[in-house]
Scaffold this motif. Sequence first.
Motif, PDB file in Angstrom:
ATOM      1  N   ALA A 258       9.878   5.035  12.603  1.00  0.00           N
ATOM      2  CA  ALA A 258      10.733   4.027  13.237  1.00  0.00           C
ATOM      3  C   ALA A 258      12.040   4.646  13.725  1.00  0.00           C
ATOM      4  O   ALA A 258      12.581   4.254  14.767  1.00  0.00           O
ATOM      5  N   ALA A 259      12.528   5.645  12.987  1.00  0.00           N
ATOM      6  CA  ALA A 259      13.773   6.322  13.388  1.00  0.00           C
ATOM      7  C   ALA A 259      13.599   7.101  14.684  1.00  0.00           C
ATOM      8  O   ALA A 259      14.589   7.447  15.340  1.00  0.00           O
TER       9      ALA A 259
ATOM     10  N   THR B 126       3.473   5.442   2.745  1.00  0.00           N
ATOM     11  CA  THR B 126       3.502   4.408   3.778  1.00  0.00           C
ATOM     12  C   THR B 126       4.915   4.077   4.250  1.00  0.00           C
ATOM     13  O   THR B 126       5.243   4.230   5.436  1.00  0.00           O
ATOM     14  N   GLU B 127       5.764   3.605   3.356  1.00  0.00           N
ATOM     15  CA  GLU B 127       7.067   3.109   3.794  1.00  0.00           C
ATOM     16  C   GLU B 127       8.023   4.228   4.189  1.00  0.00           C
ATOM     17  O   GLU B 127       8.757   4.117   5.169  1.00  0.00           O
ATOM     18  N   ARG B 128       8.018   5.332   3.446  1.00  0.00           N
ATOM     19  CA  ARG B 128       8.952   6.415   3.773  1.00  0.00           C
ATOM     20  C   ARG B 128       8.610   7.052   5.116  1.00  0.00           C
ATOM     21  O   ARG B 128       9.496   7.324   5.928  1.00  0.00           O
ATOM     22  N   VAL B 129       7.311   7.284   5.360  1.00  0.00           N
ATOM     23  CA  VAL B 129       6.920   7.874   6.638  1.00  0.00           C
ATOM     24  C   VAL B 129       7.095   6.861   7.765  1.00  0.00           C
ATOM     25  O   VAL B 129       7.513   7.211   8.871  1.00  0.00           O
TER      26      VAL B 129
ATOM     27  N   THR C 234      -4.557   6.644  10.704  1.00  0.00           N
ATOM     28  CA  THR C 234      -5.079   5.460  11.381  1.00  0.00           C
ATOM     29  C   THR C 234      -4.356   4.211  10.897  1.00  0.00           C
ATOM     30  O   THR C 234      -3.986   3.336  11.696  1.00  0.00           O
ATOM     31  N   GLU C 235      -4.134   4.117   9.594  1.00  0.00           N
ATOM     32  CA  GLU C 235      -3.447   2.952   9.034  1.00  0.00           C
ATOM     33  C   GLU C 235      -1.982   2.918   9.457  1.00  0.00           C
ATOM     34  O   GLU C 235      -1.436   1.848   9.761  1.00  0.00           O
ATOM     35  N   LEU C 236      -1.330   4.090   9.493  1.00  0.00           N
ATOM     36  CA  LEU C 236       0.050   4.135  10.003  1.00  0.00           C
ATOM     37  C   LEU C 236       0.085   3.722  11.466  1.00  0.00           C
ATOM     38  O   LEU C 236       0.993   3.006  11.901  1.00  0.00           O
ATOM     39  N   GLY C 237      -0.914   4.182  12.220  1.00  0.00           N
ATOM     40  CA  GLY C 237      -0.959   3.829  13.633  1.00  0.00           C
ATOM     41  C   GLY C 237      -1.034   2.330  13.849  1.00  0.00           C
ATOM     42  O   GLY C 237      -0.420   1.789  14.780  1.00  0.00           O
TER      43      GLY C 237
ATOM     44  N   LYS D 146       0.861  -1.185   0.000  1.00  0.00           N
ATOM     45  CA  LYS D 146       0.000   0.000   0.000  1.00  0.00           C
ATOM     46  C   LYS D 146       0.893   1.229   0.000  1.00  0.00           C
ATOM     47  O   LYS D 146       1.626   1.471   0.953  1.00  0.00           O
ATOM     48  N   THR D 147       0.836   2.024  -1.057  1.00  0.00           N
ATOM     49  CA  THR D 147       1.745   3.161  -1.185  1.00  0.00           C
ATOM     50  C   THR D 147       1.383   4.293  -0.243  1.00  0.00           C
ATOM     51  O   THR D 147       2.258   4.905   0.374  1.00  0.00           O
ATOM     52  N   TRP D 148       0.089   4.594  -0.103  1.00  0.00           N
ATOM     53  CA  TRP D 148      -0.351   5.726   0.714  1.00  0.00           C
ATOM     54  C   TRP D 148      -1.261   5.239   1.834  1.00  0.00           C
ATOM     55  O   TRP D 148      -2.095   4.357   1.630  1.00  0.00           O
TER      56      TRP D 148
END
Length: 255
Positions: A72-73, A64-67, A10-13, A4-6
Amino acid sequence: MAGKTWSTQTELGAMFALTARQVGTHLTQLGLKDGTSATERAVGEGLARDAKLRDGTVFYVWHTERVAELLAAQGLGRAEAAPSRSRGSARGERAAAAPTPARPVDGYGKVVATDGSALGNPGPTGWAWVDQTTGETGSGGLAHGTNNIGELLALLGALRHAGPEPDLLVRADSQYVINIATKWAQGWKRRGWRKGDGKVPENLELVQEIVAQLEARTGRTDFEWVRGHAGDVHNERADALAVAAAKTARRPGQA
């Protein structure tokens, strides 16, 4: 979330076992978010972009992945993936998705979900709020209105229910309502209740009542956007109550 690119907050959470509000706090600390909007830097670097709901309301989604890497950093650990579900019988039946569990209260005195509905939009209109901290609900209807009117009435009902003192989190699936409460209404008020183009805002009396309720509050008031019809327990309950209220308000013979 793989592939999922974007993603929404809520989904990031869900990737980090955080609430959308907690993700928003981290995005603000990273300089990617200002209030309810993505910063110019976030958009310019391709970390955020705007998306639109069916009614044309704009909200922001995040790469998704970049953010996720940036989060994570900050020392956030990824949540463990849920066990895979059975793929069902040989006849192709699929296991039903589990509803989103009740959202943690996060230290607020009140957490209230709101929703509005208009059959036909415009048409018979309903509104509802669900107090996540007590289980109380409220709803009502109009014989004729719009979805936005229903959403505004739901927020007004939630504010009246919560009262002025407790710290309050309003969870709504309407960016229209969130933007009015957090940004647009104050600008309209400064211009003598006119929009930037000089026109009178729609549903002005309701907007003014909401502003009066917000300005009378002594507790903190925050807003969180929730994706509608996505399995959030309290959003789904508010939606069901609002739809039922709209149906009850329908006049005989009205579509």
